[in-house]
Design a protein around this motif. Structure first.
Motif, PDB file in Angstrom:
ATOM      1  N   PHE A 174       0.834  -1.206   0.000  1.00  0.00           N
ATOM      2  CA  PHE A 174       0.000   0.000   0.000  1.00  0.00           C
ATOM      3  C   PHE A 174       0.864   1.251   0.000  1.00  0.00           C
ATOM      4  O   PHE A 174       0.618   2.199  -0.762  1.00  0.00           O
ATOM      5  N   ASP A 175       1.891   1.269   0.820  1.00  0.00           N
ATOM      6  CA  ASP A 175       2.787   2.426   0.875  1.00  0.00           C
ATOM      7  C   ASP A 175       3.454   2.665  -0.480  1.00  0.00           C
ATOM      8  O   ASP A 175       3.704   3.810  -0.862  1.00  0.00           O
ATOM      9  N   TRP A 176       3.759   1.610  -1.187  1.00  0.00           N
ATOM     10  CA  TRP A 176       4.381   1.708  -2.506  1.00  0.00           C
ATOM     11  C   TRP A 176       3.399   2.150  -3.595  1.00  0.00           C
ATOM     12  O   TRP A 176       3.812   2.473  -4.697  1.00  0.00           O
ATOM     13  N   GLY A 177       2.105   2.129  -3.304  1.00  0.00           N
ATOM     14  CA  GLY A 177       1.118   2.466  -4.325  1.00  0.00           C
ATOM     15  C   GLY A 177       0.770   1.294  -5.231  1.00  0.00           C
ATOM     16  O   GLY A 177       0.207   1.487  -6.307  1.00  0.00           O
ATOM     17  N   MET A 178       1.078   0.087  -4.772  1.00  0.00           N
ATOM     18  CA  MET A 178       0.835  -1.104  -5.592  1.00  0.00           C
ATOM     19  C   MET A 178      -0.603  -1.581  -5.486  1.00  0.00           C
ATOM     20  O   MET A 178      -1.136  -2.195  -6.419  1.00  0.00           O
ATOM     21  N   ILE A 179      -1.251  -1.332  -4.353  1.00  0.00           N
ATOM     22  CA  ILE A 179      -2.622  -1.790  -4.127  1.00  0.00           C
ATOM     23  C   ILE A 179      -3.487  -0.637  -3.639  1.00  0.00           C
ATOM     24  O   ILE A 179      -2.976   0.416  -3.238  1.00  0.00           O
ATOM     25  N   HIS A 180      -4.777  -0.865  -3.632  1.00  0.00           N
ATOM     26  CA  HIS A 180      -5.732   0.201  -3.305  1.00  0.00           C
ATOM     27  C   HIS A 180      -5.908   0.413  -1.805  1.00  0.00           C
ATOM     28  O   HIS A 180      -5.980   1.546  -1.332  1.00  0.00           O
ATOM     29  N   LYS A 181      -5.974  -0.697  -1.044  1.00  0.00           N
ATOM     30  CA  LYS A 181      -6.415  -0.563   0.333  1.00  0.00           C
ATOM     31  C   LYS A 181      -6.012  -1.797   1.131  1.00  0.00           C
ATOM     32  O   LYS A 181      -5.935  -2.908   0.597  1.00  0.00           O
ATOM     33  N   VAL A 182      -5.744  -1.608   2.432  1.00  0.00           N
ATOM     34  CA  VAL A 182      -5.510  -2.714   3.362  1.00  0.00           C
ATOM     35  C   VAL A 182      -6.581  -2.661   4.438  1.00  0.00           C
ATOM     36  O   VAL A 182      -6.851  -1.596   5.006  1.00  0.00           O
ATOM     37  N   VAL A 183      -7.190  -3.812   4.720  1.00  0.00           N
ATOM     38  CA  VAL A 183      -8.232  -3.891   5.740  1.00  0.00           C
ATOM     39  C   VAL A 183      -7.936  -5.058   6.670  1.00  0.00           C
ATOM     40  O   VAL A 183      -7.128  -5.932   6.363  1.00  0.00           O
ATOM     41  N   ALA A 184      -8.605  -5.074   7.813  1.00  0.00           N
ATOM     42  CA  ALA A 184      -8.472  -6.208   8.730  1.00  0.00           C
ATOM     43  C   ALA A 184      -8.933  -7.483   8.033  1.00  0.00           C
ATOM     44  O   ALA A 184      -9.850  -7.459   7.193  1.00  0.00           O
ATOM     45  N   ASP A 185      -8.312  -8.591   8.387  1.00  0.00           N
ATOM     46  CA  ASP A 185      -8.600  -9.852   7.699  1.00  0.00           C
ATOM     47  C   ASP A 185     -10.087 -10.185   7.707  1.00  0.00           C
ATOM     48  O   ASP A 185     -10.643 -10.598   6.685  1.00  0.00           O
ATOM     49  N   GLU A 186     -10.722  -9.989   8.842  1.00  0.00           N
ATOM     50  CA  GLU A 186     -12.132 -10.354   8.949  1.00  0.00           C
ATOM     51  C   GLU A 186     -13.052  -9.423   8.165  1.00  0.00           C
ATOM     52  O   GLU A 186     -14.221  -9.738   7.930  1.00  0.00           O
TER      53      GLU A 186
END
Length: 260
Positions: A174-186
């Protein structure tokens, strides 16, 4: 249609495709990508696609251990698998006229990394990681990874992923701009589907043209990109959703797009 390696179902206007070999962390034989291509080739009115993996991993890469890529002439078998199965499926995703979301938990490795990043939006669980491990076994990245990674994260970071073969954890991706978003696993399934559902409610014609413009602009010059935008704008301007958007703007109300 019944599939052996994936699940495909319509949830409202979203086509949800799930890689379904959880006992192998969804390691992908060539037939899995054939089924993926078939599933997205029959949208039947779906206005967005969500690609996910069953169980605790998105996709751990091509199913090499299972012998799917042959052994008599492994180089020729690998080329044939890529050229005839994996690559056509990834190209089919690129050519879709609707938005694509990927939902990643656990490993997105090898061809699985390419698949995850082929989506317009990659939503990752905090357990996710992205891996180009080919260098560790004397191979090279495939599935368009060399094209995709340096456009997403730049040449230096692409070289790091490809030549060092180390995991890139979700937060770093995410910091690199490779993906859109990080969320909790659940929260992964709910967050990824909510995004796909939001896109499915949007102006489908315009969104499809945006996908094409972004893809084409990666290999075109400035003037060609502007000309392509002008042509796309001409097409979008003639859509029903454009008319609805204009009328909603003038009436100070929220537009209701039909996807036409």
């Amino acid at each position: 249609m019944a599939y052996e390696h994936i699940l495909a179902e319509r949830r409202g206007d979203v086509l949800v495709v799930t890689l379904n070999r959880p006992d192998r962390l969804n390691a992908a034989p060539p037939a899995m990508f054939d089924e993926l291509r078939a599933a997205i080739g029959d949208l039947d009115g779906a206005r967005a696609v969500l690609i996910a993996g069953a169980g605790r991993g998105f996709c751990s890469g091509a199913d090499v251990a299972g012998g799917a890529l042959g052994s008599d002439d492994p180089g020729a078998a690998t080329f044939a698998a890529l050229d005839e199965h994996y690559n056509p499926a990834l190209l089919a995703i690129a050519e879709l006229t609707v938005p694509v979301v990927s939902a990643v938990r656990g490993p997105a490795a090898g061809i699985g990394c390419s698949l995850a990043l082929a989506a317009d939006f990659c939503v990752a669980s905090d357990t996710a990681y992205f891996l180009q491990a080919f260098v560790n076994i004397g191979l090279v990245p495939d599935g368009g990874a060399s094209w995709m990674l340096q456009r997403l994260i730049g040449r230096a970071r692409a070289a790091e992923m490809m030549m060092l073969g180390e995991r890139v954890l979700a937060e770093k991706a995410f910091d690199w701009g490779m993906i859109h978003k990080v969320v909790a696993d659940e929260a992964l399934e709910e967050a990824a589907f909510a995004l796909a559902e939001r896109l499915a409610a949007g102006p489908t014609v315009a969104l499809g043209l945006m996908r094409r413009a972004l893809h084409d602009a990666a290999t075109s010059d400035y003037a060609a990109a502007m000309l392509a935008e002008a042509r796309a704008q001409q097409q979008a301007r003639g859509s029903r959703d454009s008319m609805e958007g204009g009328m909603a703007f003038l009436s100070k109300r929220k537009p209701v797009f039909s996807g036409q």
